[in-house]
Design a protein around this motif. Structure first.
Motif, mmCIF file in Angstrom:
data_model
loop_
_atom_site.group_PDB
_atom_site.id
_atom_site.type_symbol
_atom_site.label_atom_id
_atom_site.label_comp_id
_atom_site.label_asym_id
_atom_site.label_seq_id
_atom_site.Cartn_x
_atom_site.Cartn_y
_atom_site.Cartn_z
ATOM 1 N N HIS A 41 0.865 -1.175 0.000
ATOM 2 C CA HIS A 41 0.000 0.000 0.000
ATOM 3 C C HIS A 41 0.902 1.226 0.000
ATOM 4 C CE1 HIS A 41 -3.586 2.415 0.690
ATOM 5 N NE2 HIS A 41 -2.898 3.084 1.597
ATOM 6 N N VAL A 42 0.817 2.042 -1.058
ATOM 7 C CA VAL A 42 1.725 3.168 -1.256
ATOM 8 C C VAL A 42 0.930 4.457 -1.384
ATOM 9 C CG1 VAL A 42 3.441 4.186 -2.797
ATOM 10 C CG2 VAL A 42 3.500 1.745 -2.325
ATOM 11 N N ASP A 43 1.438 5.512 -0.754
ATOM 12 C CA ASP A 43 0.841 6.852 -0.810
ATOM 13 C C ASP A 43 1.941 7.833 -1.186
ATOM 14 O OD1 ASP A 43 -0.340 9.307 -0.435
ATOM 15 O OD2 ASP A 43 -1.165 8.850 1.537
ATOM 16 N N ASP A 44 1.777 8.551 -2.321
ATOM 17 C CA ASP A 44 2.801 9.525 -2.721
ATOM 18 C C ASP A 44 2.399 10.955 -2.397
ATOM 19 O OD1 ASP A 44 0.936 10.246 -4.616
ATOM 20 O OD2 ASP A 44 2.072 9.524 -6.336
ATOM 21 N N GLY A 45 1.365 11.124 -1.597
ATOM 22 C CA GLY A 45 0.905 12.450 -1.235
ATOM 23 C C GLY A 45 -0.175 12.971 -2.151
ATOM 24 N N THR A 46 -0.296 12.384 -3.352
ATOM 25 C CA THR A 46 -1.317 12.778 -4.318
ATOM 26 C C THR A 46 -2.385 11.708 -4.458
ATOM 27 O OG1 THR A 46 0.307 14.073 -5.558
ATOM 28 C CG2 THR A 46 -1.741 13.504 -6.688
ATOM 29 N N GLU A 47 -1.954 10.460 -4.509
ATOM 30 C CA GLU A 47 -2.876 9.348 -4.623
ATOM 31 C C GLU A 47 -2.322 8.127 -3.901
ATOM 32 O OE1 GLU A 47 -3.401 8.117 -8.635
ATOM 33 O OE2 GLU A 47 -1.265 8.096 -9.097
ATOM 34 N N THR A 48 -3.199 7.180 -3.620
ATOM 35 C CA THR A 48 -2.791 5.945 -2.981
ATOM 36 C C THR A 48 -3.037 4.775 -3.933
ATOM 37 O OG1 THR A 48 -4.966 5.601 -1.968
ATOM 38 C CG2 THR A 48 -3.323 6.826 -0.687
ATOM 39 N N ARG A 49 -2.292 3.696 -3.709
ATOM 40 C CA ARG A 49 -2.420 2.532 -4.567
ATOM 41 C C ARG A 49 -2.107 1.292 -3.755
ATOM 42 N NH1 ARG A 49 1.275 1.143 -9.915
ATOM 43 N NH2 ARG A 49 0.305 -0.849 -10.422
ATOM 44 N N SER A 50 -2.888 0.238 -3.960
ATOM 45 C CA SER A 50 -2.631 -1.059 -3.335
ATOM 46 C C SER A 50 -2.465 -2.105 -4.428
ATOM 47 C CB SER A 50 -3.793 -1.460 -2.412
ATOM 48 O OG SER A 50 -3.917 -0.551 -1.335
ATOM 49 N N ALA A 51 -1.569 -3.073 -4.190
ATOM 50 C CA ALA A 51 -1.327 -4.104 -5.193
ATOM 51 C C ALA A 51 -0.709 -5.323 -4.550
ATOM 52 C CB ALA A 51 -0.408 -3.581 -6.293
ATOM 53 N N VAL A 52 -0.910 -6.478 -5.181
ATOM 54 C CA VAL A 52 -0.198 -7.700 -4.838
ATOM 55 C C VAL A 52 0.994 -7.805 -5.793
ATOM 56 C CG1 VAL A 52 -0.292 -10.224 -4.804
ATOM 57 C CG2 VAL A 52 -2.224 -8.875 -3.937
ATOM 58 N N ALA A 53 2.176 -8.094 -5.245
ATOM 59 C CA ALA A 53 3.384 -8.136 -6.060
ATOM 60 C C ALA A 53 4.095 -9.475 -5.914
ATOM 61 C CB ALA A 53 4.333 -7.011 -5.654
ATOM 62 N N HIS A 322 6.290 -1.390 -9.111
ATOM 63 C CA HIS A 322 6.950 -0.172 -8.655
ATOM 64 C C HIS A 322 6.027 1.008 -8.929
ATOM 65 C CE1 HIS A 322 8.240 -0.370 -12.899
ATOM 66 N NE2 HIS A 322 8.297 0.948 -12.843
ATOM 67 N N TYR A 323 6.223 2.040 -8.161
ATOM 68 C CA TYR A 323 5.240 3.123 -8.083
ATOM 69 C C TYR A 323 5.948 4.440 -8.402
ATOM 70 C CZ TYR A 323 3.413 -0.797 -5.472
ATOM 71 O OH TYR A 323 3.038 -2.063 -5.099
ATOM 72 N N VAL A 324 5.776 4.917 -9.648
ATOM 73 C CA VAL A 324 6.502 6.093 -10.127
ATOM 74 C C VAL A 324 5.722 7.354 -9.787
ATOM 75 C CG1 VAL A 324 7.517 7.228 -12.116
ATOM 76 C CG2 VAL A 324 7.481 4.731 -12.007
ATOM 77 N N PRO A 325 6.295 8.240 -8.972
ATOM 78 C CA PRO A 325 5.593 9.467 -8.592
ATOM 79 C C PRO A 325 5.819 10.590 -9.606
ATOM 80 C CG PRO A 325 7.673 9.372 -7.442
ATOM 81 C CD PRO A 325 7.597 8.113 -8.289
ATOM 82 N N GLU A 326 5.141 11.681 -9.422
ATOM 83 C CA GLU A 326 5.436 12.895 -10.170
ATOM 84 C C GLU A 326 6.701 13.523 -9.591
ATOM 85 O OE1 GLU A 326 3.793 13.867 -12.857
ATOM 86 O OE2 GLU A 326 2.522 12.091 -12.631
ATOM 87 N N ALA A 327 7.345 14.378 -10.381
ATOM 88 C CA ALA A 327 8.573 15.029 -9.934
ATOM 89 C C ALA A 327 8.343 15.767 -8.617
ATOM 90 C CB ALA A 327 9.078 15.999 -10.995
ATOM 91 N N GLY A 328 9.204 15.502 -7.654
ATOM 92 C CA GLY A 328 9.127 16.176 -6.366
ATOM 93 C C GLY A 328 8.213 15.516 -5.359
ATOM 94 N N ASP A 329 7.391 14.545 -5.787
ATOM 95 C CA ASP A 329 6.526 13.835 -4.835
ATOM 96 C C ASP A 329 7.368 12.876 -3.988
ATOM 97 O OD1 ASP A 329 4.300 15.132 -5.682
ATOM 98 O OD2 ASP A 329 3.462 13.457 -6.829
ATOM 99 N N ASN A 330 6.862 12.577 -2.790
ATOM 100 C CA ASN A 330 7.596 11.760 -1.831
ATOM 101 C C ASN A 330 6.770 10.536 -1.447
ATOM 102 O OD1 ASN A 330 9.749 13.683 -1.666
ATOM 103 N ND2 ASN A 330 8.449 14.934 -0.347
#
Length: 342
Positions: A41-53, A322-330
């Motif tokens: 479960h990943v949150d980049d400050g803009t959106e969240t995403r859950s996945a099985v890997a 893998h979860y690619v953010p926008e530039a500057g997102d954390n």
């Protein structure tokens, strides 16, 4: 269709293993592999995403034959399998080779992790998880340009272990297997005792993009505690690979108590040559619980602090998603995983 091809590869590998085990009277053949799955479960400050890997889950065959005079013929065929039912794979996507071994060392030919990659892998306690240090180590800002290479068309020699001192050297005629003139050289040397390891690694991509890289690293065992780290310098060409011209480092510690192992890692990469605000840092912490000698579960938290122009992604290498953010997102995320080796 992609999932079907992957299943066909796995079935073919198992069938071949059954045939070899039943007919190879003088050969030693093993079916081996690992299963590594996680829920992220990943949150980049803009959106969240859950996945099985599925994270470098592997199915393989390996064997050897005694040639006499302390020498053996050795071989391995291995396939990365997608245990989450997504993606595609080509047969022998993991280390697959044939060669000879003896008191003089080991020589193989095929597809294999380079000595440079192996050097970092041994000092990367979060390998193939959401917090893998290869998010920063060995990479540049351009996707696909990196030094964490499983090289095709490779010839590799490993020296015997000489009282803890051991080296490796590899040459590939076309490391990506794309019919290009992209030869690379890679080597490492390590001195290992029960208490510590120290070494260095070098890789040359001059024929690829004019770059080269050096790694220094080691670890120390202090009873229940272990600490280690890697420092890396990549020298990129000003015209062909400026995005690789930067330094990076990774430092980690681990503490084992009973069936539990606690780990933490910090890694940092500089802005690459001629730019500003393209660096990043990675924080990772996790706990592992051994359920048996071959099976364990874990929980990992990882977070990236990207500079304003950086887009470093969690789980970029070795992790199934893998979860690619926008530039500057954390981006930050939690991963719950299950690992079994057979």
């Amino acid at each position: 269709m992609k999932a079907t091809r992957t299943r066909q590869c796995a079935v073919a590998l198992l069938a071949a293993g059954t045939l070899l085990v039943s007919t190879g009277a003088d050969a030693e053949v093993d079916i081996w592999g690992q299963i590594h799955l996680s829920f992220d479960h990943v949150d980049d400050g803009t959106e969240t995403r859950s996945a099985v890997a599925s994270n470098t889950s592997i199915l393989g065959l390996r064997g050897s034959e005694d040639l006499g005079e302390d020498s053996r013929f050795v071989w391995q065929i291995a396939q990365v399998i997608n245990m989450d039912g997504t993606g595609s794979a080509t047969f022998t996507t993991f280390n697959s080779f044939a060669g000879l071994t003896g008191p003089w060392g080991r020589a193989i030919i095929g597809i294999h992790d380079t000595p440079f990659k192996q050097f970092n892998d041994q000092l990367n306690p979060f390998a193939a998880t959401l917090g893998d240090n290869r998010t920063l180590m060995g990479t540049g800002e351009v996707p696909g340009a990196h030094y964490n290479v499983r090289s095709r068309n490779v010839v590799m020699y490993t020296t015997p272990n000489m009282n803890g001192l051991q080296g490796m050297i590899a040459y590939s005629t076309d490391y990506r297997g794309q019919g290009r003139d992209e030869d690379i050289w890679s080597a490492n040397v390590r001195y290992t005792t029960g208490q510590y390891q120290i070494g260095l690694a070098y890789e040359d991509h001059d024929e690829v993009d004019g770059s080269s890289a050096l790694r220094l690293g080691g670890r120390v065992n202090l009873g229940q505690f272990q600490i280690g780290g890697v420092y890396e310098i990549i020298d990129g060409d000003a015209a062909r690979s400026p995005h690789l011209d930067r330094d990076a480092w990774s430092l980690w510690g681990a503490y084992k108590t009973g069936p539990y192992t606690l780990r933490a890692l910090y890694s940092e990469v500089d802005s690459y040559s001629g730019t500003s605000d393209t660096g990043a840092s990675l924080w990772t912490a996790g706990v592992w619980r051994a359920l048996s000698e071959r099976t364990r579960i874990y929980a990992v938290y990882a977070a990236i602090d990207n500079d304003a122009a950086s887009r470093r992604a969690l789980g970029r290498w070795g992790h199934g998603e893998h979860y690619v953010p926008e530039a500057g997102d954390n981006p930050g995320g939690i991963s719950l995983g299950l690992f079994h080796r057979f």
